[in-house]
Design an enzyme around this catalytic site. Structure first.
Site, short mmCIF file in Angstrom:
data_model
loop_
_atom_site.label_atom_id
_atom_site.label_comp_id
_atom_site.label_asym_id
_atom_site.label_seq_id
_atom_site.Cartn_x
_atom_site.Cartn_y
_atom_site.Cartn_z
N ARG A 133 0.82 -1.23 0.00
CA ARG A 133 0.00 0.00 0.00
C ARG A 133 0.85 1.27 0.00
NH1 ARG A 133 -3.05 -3.02 3.90
NH2 ARG A 133 -4.71 -4.11 2.81
N LYS A 155 2.61 11.36 -11.53
CA LYS A 155 1.70 10.49 -12.29
C LYS A 155 2.44 9.19 -12.56
CE LYS A 155 -1.47 13.53 -14.74
NZ LYS A 155 -1.90 14.03 -16.07
N GLU A 197 8.33 17.62 -25.49
CA GLU A 197 7.71 18.00 -24.21
C GLU A 197 8.27 19.34 -23.71
OE1 GLU A 197 5.13 16.44 -23.02
OE2 GLU A 197 5.31 14.26 -23.16
N LYS A 239 6.61 22.84 -14.76
CA LYS A 239 5.82 21.67 -14.34
C LYS A 239 5.59 21.69 -12.84
CE LYS A 239 4.58 17.02 -14.87
NZ LYS A 239 4.62 15.77 -15.57
N GLU A 249 -4.99 17.01 -10.95
CA GLU A 249 -5.64 17.36 -12.22
C GLU A 249 -7.14 17.54 -12.09
OE1 GLU A 249 -3.79 15.59 -15.69
OE2 GLU A 249 -5.68 15.78 -16.75
N ARG A 253 -3.96 21.36 -14.25
CA ARG A 253 -2.93 20.40 -14.68
C ARG A 253 -3.22 19.83 -16.06
NH1 ARG A 253 0.43 15.82 -11.25
NH2 ARG A 253 1.52 15.03 -13.08
N ASN A 257 -1.36 18.35 -20.83
CA ASN A 257 -1.73 17.36 -21.84
C ASN A 257 -1.92 17.97 -23.21
OD1 ASN A 257 -1.68 14.96 -20.35
ND2 ASN A 257 -3.60 15.54 -19.35
N HIS A 260 -1.62 15.77 -26.23
CA HIS A 260 -1.69 14.38 -25.80
C HIS A 260 -2.95 13.66 -26.25
CE1 HIS A 260 1.73 15.65 -23.48
NE2 HIS A 260 1.86 14.49 -22.87
N HIS A 264 -1.93 10.45 -27.83
CA HIS A 264 -2.23 9.12 -27.27
C HIS A 264 -2.95 8.24 -28.29
CE1 HIS A 264 -1.91 10.37 -22.73
NE2 HIS A 264 -0.73 10.25 -23.32
N HIS A 277 6.59 8.30 -27.58
CA HIS A 277 5.60 9.16 -26.94
C HIS A 277 5.82 10.63 -27.33
CE1 HIS A 277 2.91 10.70 -23.86
NE2 HIS A 277 3.88 11.49 -23.43
P1 NAD Z 1 11.49 5.30 -22.55
O1 NAD Z 1 11.37 5.17 -21.10
O2 NAD Z 1 10.97 4.19 -23.39
O3 NAD Z 1 13.02 5.56 -22.91
C1 NAD Z 1 13.39 5.70 -24.26
C2 NAD Z 1 14.51 4.74 -24.65
O4 NAD Z 1 15.75 5.27 -24.18
C3 NAD Z 1 14.39 3.36 -24.04
O5 NAD Z 1 14.82 2.42 -24.98
C4 NAD Z 1 15.34 3.43 -22.87
O6 NAD Z 1 15.82 2.17 -22.45
C5 NAD Z 1 16.44 4.27 -23.43
N1 NAD Z 1 17.27 5.00 -22.49
C6 NAD Z 1 16.88 5.57 -21.33
N2 NAD Z 1 17.88 6.30 -20.83
C7 NAD Z 1 18.92 6.16 -21.67
C8 NAD Z 1 20.23 6.70 -21.70
N3 NAD Z 1 20.64 7.57 -20.80
N4 NAD Z 1 21.05 6.33 -22.71
C9 NAD Z 1 20.60 5.49 -23.68
N5 NAD Z 1 19.37 4.98 -23.73
C10 NAD Z 1 18.54 5.32 -22.73
O7 NAD Z 1 10.77 6.62 -23.08
P2 NAD Z 1 10.66 8.11 -22.49
O8 NAD Z 1 10.50 8.97 -23.68
O9 NAD Z 1 11.71 8.40 -21.52
O10 NAD Z 1 9.28 8.07 -21.69
C11 NAD Z 1 8.07 7.83 -22.35
C12 NAD Z 1 7.07 7.33 -21.35
O11 NAD Z 1 6.85 8.34 -20.36
C13 NAD Z 1 5.72 7.03 -21.93
O12 NAD Z 1 5.27 5.79 -21.44
C14 NAD Z 1 4.83 8.15 -21.43
O13 NAD Z 1 3.49 7.76 -21.29
C15 NAD Z 1 5.47 8.46 -20.13
N6 NAD Z 1 5.20 9.82 -19.65
C16 NAD Z 1 4.74 9.96 -18.39
C17 NAD Z 1 4.52 11.23 -17.88
C18 NAD Z 1 4.11 11.39 -16.45
O14 NAD Z 1 3.75 12.51 -16.05
N7 NAD Z 1 4.18 10.36 -15.65
C19 NAD Z 1 4.75 12.36 -18.68
C20 NAD Z 1 5.23 12.16 -19.97
C21 NAD Z 1 5.45 10.88 -20.45
N1 GLY Z 2 2.43 14.86 -18.46
C1 GLY Z 2 1.14 15.22 -17.94
C2 GLY Z 2 1.13 15.49 -16.48
O1 GLY Z 2 2.10 15.28 -15.79
O2 GLY Z 2 0.14 15.90 -15.97
#
Ligand code: NAD
Ligand code: GLY
Length: 373
Positions: A133, A155, A197, A239, A249, A253, A257, A260, A264, A277
């Protein structure tokens, strides 16, 4: 790569008892000081356990350095290595984290460290929210996208085949440690995805920052250290401000998006992982700006300016031809939708976002225009 330069910045995120710091700099990942005062007392004077959650790509690059930096603070530092990719942001992969926690006897004082991009960060955060939890966790983002967006704000989620990030929780980390040196090993396509972003923060909040990005886009693409520092810090500041105003949100917030809703749909419609993404969000921002223009918001000159900046950032600006009907179906599953009505983040003007429904006919026009049809 791990040169620890003096330049280190700190952005605070103000959430009352859940407030935390974002550390930004070169070498912060391997500096034990970055993790000081984090672990909870595990009772009877004992130190807590740490579990590093990472993936097969990032593990050989940075996990050992993180392990060594954590060692002075923890009783034991362990690791779970997940398969890499958006396609693995799912239940079976989430369970690998729970399996590791249980198999290693991790108690509720265990601290999880999310080492990787947004996929690892979102999944490790969700695992931390659920395990017993809730156990503490720290974000150590290693992609540009994760440093400017996903690691900040709490998030956490996994995907469902029917919709992106549909299963998740709001759960804040104890700290975010952004080491700009880790960006040296990132593939160019991932740098571009992160830039999407960063660009987003201009039209939704700070057009002076948008001007700055236009002026420094070549330096950012070349991973110039000073340019990256400014871009990551300013993005985190914006942010942190938005999340500080509206953590869960209920209103403001949603502006984060921007792009997005279309984005999405692109990700889910093509199958997770085909477009990154950030690529989907970049193209989605252009589609949202076009929709806003049709609804009397931002003007054609801004839409053209945004398209040009996305192109210079190496991002796709022609949307995949999924068909308007499919886009509409996918967008109805968006978390902002209310009673089946799709709600978009649009721009009354650059820097002035609004959340609105839009007539299907206009959305169809934008999809046709954006898919080059
Ligand atoms: P990712 O996590 O898939 O990373 C991209 C690629 O880079 C992967 O292959 C990873 O292994 C590689 N990688 C990571 N660090 C590296 C480094 N230093 N050197 C070499 N390779 C490296 O993608 P991302 O773009 O980081 O994140 C996308 C995800 O984030 C999506 O799932 C999206 O929905 C999520 N997201 C979440 C929020 C939130 O607020 N929580 C906001 C935006 C995006
Ligand atoms: N990336 C959207 C949020 O953090 O709200």
């Amino acid at each position: 790569m791990f040169q620890n330069t003096a330049a280190q910045e700190r952005v605070e995120i103000d959430l009352g008892a859940r407030s935390y710091s974002i550390l930004i700099g070169h070498g912060v990942l391997c500096d034990p000081a970055s993790y000081a005062a984090l672990p909870p007392d595990a009772g009877a004077g004992r130190k807590a356990h740490a579990l590093i959650v990472t993936n097969t790509t990032v593990d050989p690059l940075y996990a050992q350095a993180l392990h060594e930096a954590l060692t002075p603070h923890f009783h034991a530092v362990q690791r779970v290595v997940l398969p890499d990719g958006e396609a693995y942001k799912d239940w079976p992969t989430l369970h690998l984290i729970f399996d590791a926690l249980l198999a290693r006897g991790c108690d509720r004082k265990t601290v999880l460290f999310a080492l990787g991009g947004g996929v690892v960060g979102d999944m490790a955060g969700f695992a931390a929210a659920c395990y017993m939890r809730g156990v503490p966790f720290v974000q150590v983002p290693t992609t540009l996208l994760a440093q400017v967006d996903s690691s900040v704000g709490g998030k956490t989620a996994i995907n469902h085949p029917l919709g992106k990030n549909m299963i998740g929780a709001f759960y804040q980390p104890l700290r975010v440690v952004c080491d700009l040196g880790t960006l040296d090993t990132l593939a160019p396509r991932e740098v571009s995805a992160g830039l999407a972003e960063i660009i987003k923060y201009g039209p939704i909040h700070d057009m002076a920052f948008f001007d700055w990005i236009e002026a420094h886009i070549d330096a950012l693409m070349a991973r110039d250290a000073a340019a990256l520092m400014h871009a990551v810090r300013r993005s985190c500041e914006i942010k942190a401000w938005v999340v500080g105003c509206d953590e869960r949100e209920s209103g403001l917030r949603a502006i984060l998006n921007f792009g997005h809703t279309f984005g999405h749909a692109i990700e889910a419609g093509l199958g997770y992982g085909r477009w990154l993404h950030g690529e989907a969000v970049g193209c989605g921002m252009l589609m949202a700006a076009r929709l806003a223009q049709r609804m009397g918001g931002c003007d054609a000159a801004f839409v053209a300016r945004l398209a040009r900046l996305l192109e210079r950032a190496g991002l796709p600006t022609v949307a995949p031809a999924l068909g308007a009907q499919r886009y509409l179906e996918l967008m109805r599953i968006d978390k902002k939708a209310e009673a089946g009505e799709i709600r978009f983040v649009l721009l009354e003007a650059p820097g002035r976002p609004v959340v609105r429904a839009a007539p299907d006919a206009l959305v169809r026009e934008v999809i046709a225009q954006s898919c080059g049809q």
